[in-house]
Design an enzyme around this catalytic site. Sequence first.
Site, PDB file in Angstrom:
ATOM      1  N   ASP A  63      46.202 156.625  27.012  1.00 47.72           N
ATOM      2  CA  ASP A  63      44.453 156.762  26.608  1.00 47.72           C
ATOM      3  C   ASP A  63      44.305 156.860  25.203  1.00 47.72           C
ATOM      4  O   ASP A  63      44.208 157.758  24.542  1.00 47.72           O
ATOM      5  CB  ASP A  63      43.946 158.164  27.207  1.00 47.72           C
ATOM      6  CG  ASP A  63      44.547 158.149  28.849  1.00 47.72           C
ATOM      7  OD1 ASP A  63      44.554 157.094  29.468  1.00 47.72           O
ATOM      8  OD2 ASP A  63      44.494 159.286  29.356  1.00 47.72           O
TER       9      ASP A  63
ATOM     10  N   ASP B  68      49.560 156.751  37.542  1.00 47.66           N
ATOM     11  CA  ASP B  68      48.915 157.104  36.272  1.00 47.66           C
ATOM     12  C   ASP B  68      49.867 158.658  36.118  1.00 47.66           C
ATOM     13  O   ASP B  68      50.327 158.943  36.950  1.00 47.66           O
ATOM     14  CB  ASP B  68      47.381 157.688  36.285  1.00 47.66           C
ATOM     15  CG  ASP B  68      46.659 157.616  35.229  1.00 47.66           C
ATOM     16  OD1 ASP B  68      47.380 157.773  34.229  1.00 47.66           O
ATOM     17  OD2 ASP B  68      45.329 157.617  35.127  1.00 47.66           O
TER      18      ASP B  68
ATOM     19  N   GLU C 162      54.365 160.128  32.960  1.00 48.19           N
ATOM     20  CA  GLU C 162      55.193 161.134  31.808  1.00 48.19           C
ATOM     21  C   GLU C 162      55.908 162.178  32.319  1.00 48.19           C
ATOM     22  O   GLU C 162      57.244 162.269  32.089  1.00 48.19           O
ATOM     23  CB  GLU C 162      54.311 161.602  30.680  1.00 48.19           C
ATOM     24  CG  GLU C 162      53.559 160.380  29.845  1.00 48.19           C
ATOM     25  CD  GLU C 162      52.160 160.134  30.773  1.00 48.19           C
ATOM     26  OE1 GLU C 162      51.336 161.338  31.042  1.00 48.19           O
ATOM     27  OE2 GLU C 162      51.760 159.199  30.934  1.00 48.19           O
TER      28      GLU C 162
END
Length: 820
Positions: A473, A400, A403
Amino acid sequence: MKVINSMLILVLLIGIGCTPQSYVKTETGIKTTIDSMVVELNFYTADIVRVTKSLSGESFEKKSLSVVKEPENVPFKVKESGIHILLESELLMVQIDTQTGGISYLGSNGDTLLLEKAASATFTPFNDAGNETYSVKQSFILAPDEAIYGLGILQNGMMSQRNQQVHMVQNNTWDFSTFFQSVKGYGLFWDNYSPTDFTDDESGTEFASEVGDCIDYYFMYGGNADGVVAEMRNLTGKVPMFPLWTYGFWQSRERYKTQEETVGVVKKYRELGVPLDGIIQDWQYWGDNYHWNGMSFKNPGFPDPQKFVDDVHNLNAHMIISIWSSFGPKTPQYKILKDKDMLMDFQTWPQSGKEGWPPDMNYPSGVQVYDPYNPEARDIYWKYLSEGLFSLGIDGWWMDSTEPDHMDIKPEDFDNKTYLGSFRKVRNAFPLATVGGVYDHQRKASSDKRVFILTRSGFAGQQRYGCNVWSGDLGSSWDALRNQVPAGLNFTLTGNPNFNTDIGGFFAGAYNKSWNDGTASKNPLFQELYVRWMQYGVFTPMMRSHGTEMKREIYYFGKQGEPIYDAIASAINLRYLLLPYIYTTSWNVTNANNSFMRALVMDFPSDKKVWDMNNEYMFGQSLLVAPVLSAHYTPEKMVKVDEATGWNKGGARTKEGYPVVDFTKTKSSTVYLPKGTTWYDFWTNEKFDGGQEISKETTINTIPLYVKAGSILPIGPKVQYATETNWDNLEIRIYTDADGEFTFYEDENDNYNYEKGVYSTIPFEWNDAEKTLTIGERKGDFPGMLTERTFNIVLASKDKNVGTLNKVVHYSGEEVVVKL
């Protein structure tokens, strides 16, 4: 770009009217100086050329993070003609104008493919965290009606990426690759990792990067979209195979709070007889935020980690688990990395040591992102991942925030030091580095289990690292669902075939009526959206249900015999019936540079109606998918949320009562069938000519789905998990009106023995004129391979029920010819 005193700015442009300069021929190309700019062109293959431009007298070293290919020994010619220098390989011509420095790219037949805009190479002095360097940009000229694709996962709903500006800095829901390809059959990779602006307007098409010692890009000519994808993978890395079980159905939620709850979900699916292959354990199994990403089970809800993993495996399911790119201050990883100056100091998730939103900054979490560009830091990351989780037998990684999350952004955040320079210099390659670190270490540790990584961000070249990138998300809305189709297709066209989404959208937003108690799943407005998203998910490389604010498991949507439950179950079962087709497609992705999700322009480039089509696509070579992307039974709720506001749970709940909806009614959708082939309705076998728009009757249980004439489609058995039953009794559907072929692939379903040739293939060939099916000789073998099997041959016909048997063939590996 930072603002610098205008009196100190020196913008160096390539002037017009310069006298021709001599060139030096190198082993792979040429080097020439035009005015104050050094231009180097190097053939990597006969149809890939690298271009670098730098200022005379400046020295630099550049090792690409994305490109792994070394230049081949390519025969080429060089000649001068007036003000031009022409390089010519067997497949490509590259011409330099020695007055402007502009470069033209032409096919071997002399047709113009792409032009640099004259005198558009620009170097602007820039101070990058104390290092004197440049901001760089280069402009190109495209044909007015030329469609281009790629740039990454973009949430703009567009298929062709003309006439827009995109600021490329990796974030939660937009993933960027500085690459596009054209309907003309070429691609361009701008090899820069700093914040970059892509602009396409009437003045040209431009990449402008904040930091760059040089202009560095690759031009490739593949002839068509598949060819360009193949060239991009040749340049930046091939796609390894995933295990068969990754292509089954995956259930997830933010979050299961105990190991009993997680295992209980798998048990419930088994009790209901609904197929399931994977369960995902989300965050905070490590305990509080100060132990963030500790890679060990410190949460009291997980008292016996080994039993936890074993219980899932004993139910014939697999588990992947959440890991992050950051560490809490009470973890051993943090302490070691901090001492070695391998952490970066900027605001990331979670900002507070306390749960809840908004973050309570009176209790800062102290969580910091690590430096994945540093080989030693990657070693430390793997050491704890291996000892804490891999040793338990966990099957894959949910990486997760790759980025990574960067919140409350300040300009000085980009001055953070990394192993390769400032964070600014390498910003967009963060997911490539952090995912690559895990892949490389696991490959060294074991060849018995294929690496499988689910991750939230991607960059050019990341396809080589065994990862499937999801689109972040997203909010639960029809608009978000619509955007996922072109987002996945454009991502595929950058060379990375592995894309998926949170089925149903991550943030329930206005669909949520009660926090996390499951009652929101009874909301018909969300039910319709969820079903249609689920049906779209059948035709993506990973089918995965996930979200927050409400429970997504099938049993919260009713029970067997009720329309919504049955529609969800039907979608999951369809996925499993298609597994033989999907797994063979996976092999074609690895072996032949194919793609799962195929923009219609890939297969039908001569049909201009599909050049900018953003709501249909091919899944593999045979299936045309037209998902239902608008509400037919309920009103649409337009929900705009992001990763920050989405966490504000209380403000998103609705209070209105549930409407009464009849989900048994028949509706209709409009579908365009590309020209150049005949199409069969998957559900009815009704036949249609291509090149027309039709209206298709749909129900809550079906979407428009068509099969291309000449397709040979293997249909698997009904199972509860991917490997429950051997594929010894497959149905083989043949769609007539065109010749066809299909090579059926099998291996051990996991491990890397396929790289050593340990697999088998069975060729099928349909001769439409003679109405014969030839099942060719099996090639290759592997441990556990079926030596005897049955193929149930079905000839698609609207006069017969779908699946009506035509002939049974017993096959033992030798060629069989079947007359139908």
